[in-house]
Design a protein around this motif. Structure first.
Motif, PDB file in Angstrom:
ATOM      1  N   ASP A  21      45.107  49.155  45.507  1.00  0.00           N
ATOM      2  CA  ASP A  21      45.131  47.855  44.859  1.00  0.00           C
ATOM      3  C   ASP A  21      44.473  46.836  45.779  1.00  0.00           C
ATOM      4  O   ASP A  21      44.755  46.804  46.960  1.00  0.00           O
ATOM      5  N   SER A  23      44.685  43.493  45.286  1.00  0.00           N
ATOM      6  CA  SER A  23      45.242  42.192  44.959  1.00  0.00           C
ATOM      7  C   SER A  23      45.684  41.374  46.163  1.00  0.00           C
ATOM      8  O   SER A  23      45.894  40.186  46.049  1.00  0.00           O
ATOM      9  N   LYS A  38      38.734  35.459  44.810  1.00  0.00           N
ATOM     10  CA  LYS A  38      39.795  35.340  43.806  1.00  0.00           C
ATOM     11  C   LYS A  38      40.385  33.939  43.742  1.00  0.00           C
ATOM     12  O   LYS A  38      40.799  33.499  42.682  1.00  0.00           O
ATOM     13  N   LYS A  41      37.587  31.793  42.156  1.00  0.00           N
ATOM     14  CA  LYS A  41      37.053  32.498  40.985  1.00  0.00           C
ATOM     15  C   LYS A  41      35.539  32.379  40.890  1.00  0.00           C
ATOM     16  O   LYS A  41      34.984  31.948  39.887  1.00  0.00           O
ATOM     17  N   GLU A  61      37.823  38.718  36.418  1.00  0.00           N
ATOM     18  CA  GLU A  61      39.157  38.522  36.998  1.00  0.00           C
ATOM     19  C   GLU A  61      40.139  39.581  36.494  1.00  0.00           C
ATOM     20  O   GLU A  61      40.885  40.177  37.276  1.00  0.00           O
ATOM     21  N   LYS A  65      41.827  42.398  38.852  1.00  0.00           N
ATOM     22  CA  LYS A  65      43.269  42.260  39.109  1.00  0.00           C
ATOM     23  C   LYS A  65      43.903  43.624  39.321  1.00  0.00           C
ATOM     24  O   LYS A  65      44.737  43.807  40.188  1.00  0.00           O
ATOM     25  N   GLN A  66      43.538  44.537  38.479  1.00  0.00           N
ATOM     26  CA  GLN A  66      44.047  45.907  38.572  1.00  0.00           C
ATOM     27  C   GLN A  66      42.843  46.820  38.376  1.00  0.00           C
ATOM     28  O   GLN A  66      42.652  47.409  37.321  1.00  0.00           O
TER      29      GLN A  66
END
Length: 124
Positions: A21, A23, A38, A41, A61, A65-66
């Motif tokens: 991940d 994130s 992020k 953006k 985005e 995100k995943q």
């Protein structure tokens, strides 16, 4: 692959459980010369900011995100047009967003998973 539900609204998502991940990092390296910030953006190609539309930003985005997931078309449409109650999105709207992104960012690897949706492939 494991199948997960509830990650994009009530849609099903497919996840490659071997990928990590991203994130926790503010800057995501998509490929050699392409990065995504992020927090603000914005996407950069060789450190040059590339202008994106609101829908293009939302799409990138969501995929990042995943990034290990394949997002369903229905889930993507719901996410991109969530604040647009007057307009019912169609698949052609999403394909238009993806087509524009591919023209602006040829090194962005957006994969179509036949019959299900889209995912992004990070090259590192």
């Amino acid at each position: 692959y494991e199948i997960l539900s509830g990650l994009v609204g009530s849609e099903m998502c497919i996840r490659d459980s071997d990928k990590s991940d991203v994130s926790n990092n503010q800057i995501v390296n998509i490929c050699n010369d392409l990065t995504w910030n992020k927090e603000i953006k914005q996407i950069y190609f060789k450190e040059e900011n590339i202008k994106l539309t609101k829908k293009e930003i939302l799409f990138i985005e969501l995929l990042l995100k995943q990034n290990e997931q394949t997002h369903s078309i229905k889930g993507i449409l719901g996410y991109l047009w969530a604040d647009d109650e007057d307009n019912i999105p169609e698949i052609k709207n999403l394909k238009n967003v993806i087509s524009r992104l591919r023209k602006k960012l040829p090194s962005l690897d957006i994969e179509n998973v036949y019959g299900f949706g889209y995912r992004i492939n990070l090259k590192q």
